[in-house]
Design a protein around this motif. Structure first.
Motif, PDB file in Angstrom:
ATOM      1  N   ALA A 147      23.443 -92.865   4.052  1.00 33.33           N
ATOM      2  CA  ALA A 147      23.861 -91.461   4.080  1.00 33.33           C
ATOM      3  C   ALA A 147      24.964 -91.248   5.114  1.00 33.33           C
ATOM      4  O   ALA A 147      25.888 -90.459   4.896  1.00 33.33           O
ATOM      5  N   ALA A 148      24.887 -91.963   6.226  1.00 34.52           N
ATOM      6  CA  ALA A 148      25.886 -91.805   7.287  1.00 34.52           C
ATOM      7  C   ALA A 148      27.266 -92.294   6.858  1.00 34.52           C
ATOM      8  O   ALA A 148      28.284 -91.863   7.411  1.00 34.52           O
ATOM      9  N   GLU A 149      27.306 -93.186   5.863  1.00 33.46           N
ATOM     10  CA  GLU A 149      28.581 -93.738   5.411  1.00 33.46           C
ATOM     11  C   GLU A 149      29.204 -92.931   4.275  1.00 33.46           C
ATOM     12  O   GLU A 149      30.289 -93.264   3.791  1.00 33.46           O
ATOM     13  N   ALA A 150      28.543 -91.865   3.847  1.00 31.20           N
ATOM     14  CA  ALA A 150      29.040 -91.088   2.712  1.00 31.20           C
ATOM     15  C   ALA A 150      30.407 -90.485   2.979  1.00 31.20           C
ATOM     16  O   ALA A 150      31.181 -90.241   2.036  1.00 31.20           O
ATOM     17  N   THR A 151      30.731 -90.249   4.250  1.00 31.76           N
ATOM     18  CA  THR A 151      32.040 -89.693   4.585  1.00 31.76           C
ATOM     19  C   THR A 151      33.172 -90.599   4.111  1.00 31.76           C
ATOM     20  O   THR A 151      34.282 -90.123   3.835  1.00 31.76           O
ATOM     21  N   LEU A 152      32.916 -91.900   3.983  1.00 31.55           N
ATOM     22  CA  LEU A 152      33.949 -92.815   3.509  1.00 31.55           C
ATOM     23  C   LEU A 152      34.388 -92.464   2.089  1.00 31.55           C
ATOM     24  O   LEU A 152      35.561 -92.647   1.732  1.00 31.55           O
ATOM     25  N   LEU A 153      33.471 -91.963   1.281  1.00 30.51           N
ATOM     26  CA  LEU A 153      33.828 -91.555  -0.072  1.00 30.51           C
ATOM     27  C   LEU A 153      34.804 -90.387  -0.042  1.00 30.51           C
ATOM     28  O   LEU A 153      35.835 -90.386  -0.724  1.00 30.51           O
TER      29      LEU A 153
END
Length: 325
Positions: A147-153
Motif C-alpha cells: 500500500a505504501a508503494e501505491a504512490t509510484l502508480l
C-alpha cells in the motif's frame, strides 16, 4: 470485437478513402445487410461516414471520436496487450473499473468514455467531464506492491501524461505534486488512483488508475470556478485528426513502459524535472492545521520534503497533506 467495431476499425485504417460494402462483408464474413446496419449505427453514434454509390464507405479524416480500433493502431507491442472498452457516456470510468476488479477481471482492462456524468477527483470533488473534448479513462492493474508503494502508480502516470501531451502537442508541461499535470500555470490533467488492499499481507489486491485530460476547450468554456485554474491542451477539438486517440495511446505506451519496471523508478528523473513546487513557498494542510513551509526536494518514494519556518524538515506523503502553491 463486434461487427460494428470491426467495421469501424476497417474504415479507420482506410480513413479518407473508400471501401466497398462488398469488400467489408467479405473480409468480415458477414452479410451486406449487416454491414449497412452497422454503418447506420456508427453514423448515429456521431461518426462522419460518407456512403457513395459504386465507391463504398469513407470515414472522414477529421473524425476525432474515441474507438478501440483507432487507439490500438498507435499502441506499441506492450500497449497492444491492453483490452480497451469505450463508452459514449458513463457515470465514472473508475467506478466501472472497480466493479470489474471486484468481480475478478484480469489486469490490463482499460475503460474509456466520451463523457462522465459523475466523474470524481481527489477527496470526492467532481471532475468536469464534458462530451467530446477530453480523455476520461481508467486502467485496472494488479501490481505486486505494498500500500505504501501505491504512490509510484500515480506519479509514474503523471509523467506518462506529461510525456504524451508533449509528444502530441509540442508544448511544455509541469507536474504539481503529487499528480496534477499543468500547462502554462493551469491544470490540464488530474489523476486519481483507488486501490483495494489485502488485510492479510498489506499488499494491493488491485488498483484502478483514473486519468482525466482536458484535450480541447469545451464549446461553452469551463464552468464557474474552473475558468481561472483549468486549461486544455488545444483550443479547439474539431480539426485534429485522431487527436484524442493518439493522446490515449501515448499515455498508455509511456505508462506501461514505466509499469513494467515500476520499482526501478525509471520515471523519477522525468518527474523531478517537471516538478513545479520545488524551491517555492507552500502551505501544508495537515491535521486541520496550516503551516507555512518551503518545498525543497522529493525522495525516491515521491514524498515531498519540506522545511518549515522554524527550520524543522519533514517528508510528506500524498495521503497526509494537501499542498497549495
Amino acid at each position: 470485437m463486434t461487427v460494428k467495431e470491426q467495421i469501424l476499425s476497417l474504415l479507420d485504417r482506410n480513413k479518407g478513402g473508400y471501401i466497398s460494402g462488398e469488400e467489408i462483408a467479405g473480409q468480415l464474413s458477414v452479410t451486406r445487410s449487416a454491414v449497412w446496419k452497422a454503418i447506420k449505427s456508427l453514423q448515429t453514434d456521431g461518426y462522419s461516414i460518407q456512403a457513395v454509390t459504386n465507391k463504398g464507405y469513407s470515414l472522414s479524416p477529421l473524425t476525432d471520436i474515441l474507438s478501440a480500433g483507432a487507439i490500438s493502431k498507435y499502441l506499441n507491442p506492450q500497449g497492444q496487450k491492453l483490452r480497451l472498452e469505450v463508452y459514449k457516456t458513463i457515470p465514472s470510468t473508475n467506478e466501472a473499473a472497480k466493479i470489474l476488479a471486484a468481480n475478478g477481471e484480469a489486469e490490463g482492462k482499460v475503460i474509456l468514455s466520451e463523457e462522465q456524468t459523475a466523474g470524481r477527483g481527489r477527496n470526492g470533488r467532481p471532475f468536469f467531464s464534458p462530451r467530446g473534448t477530453g480523455i476520461y479513462m481508467s486502467i485496472l492493474l494488479r501490481p505486486k506492491l505494498s500500500a505504501a508503494e501505491a504512490t509510484l502508480l500515480t506519479t509514474s502516470a503523471a509523467v506518462a501524461v506529461a510525456l504524451a501531451i508533449e509528444t502530441v502537442s509540442g508544448k511544455d508541461t509541469q507536474i504539481k505534486w503529487v499528480n496534477d499535470v499543468f500547462m502554462d500555470g493551469k491544470k490540464v490533467s488530474g489523476i486519481l488512483t483507488e486501490a483495494s488492499v489485502s488485510l492479510e499481507n498489506g499488499r494491493l489486491d488491485y488498483a484502478v488508475l483514473g486519468i482525466g485530460i482536458n484535450v480541447a476547450l469545451p464549446a461553452d468554456g469551463f464552468p464557474d470556478g474552473l475558468g481561472g485554474i483549468a486549461t486544455s491542451v488545444f483550443a479547439k477539438s474539431n480539426h485534429y485528426d485522431d487527436l484524442r486517440c493518439r493522446l490515449v495511446a501515448e499515455v498508455l505506451n509511456h505508462f506501461m513502459e514505466f509499469y513494467e519496471h515500476l520499482t526501478d523508478r525509471r520515471f523519477l528523473s522525468g518527474y523531478r524535472q517537471r516538478l513545479m513546487s520545488l524551491g517555492t513557498p507552500v502551505t501544508v494542510m495537515k491535521d486541520n492545521q496550516q503551516r507555512e513551509a518551503t518545498a525543497i526536494d522529493i525522495d525516491d518514494d515521491c514524498r515531498l520534503k519540506v522545511r518549515y519556518v522554524n527550520g524543522d524538515e519533514e517528508y510528506l506523503s500524498s495521503g497526509e497533506v494537501s499542498i497549495k502553491i
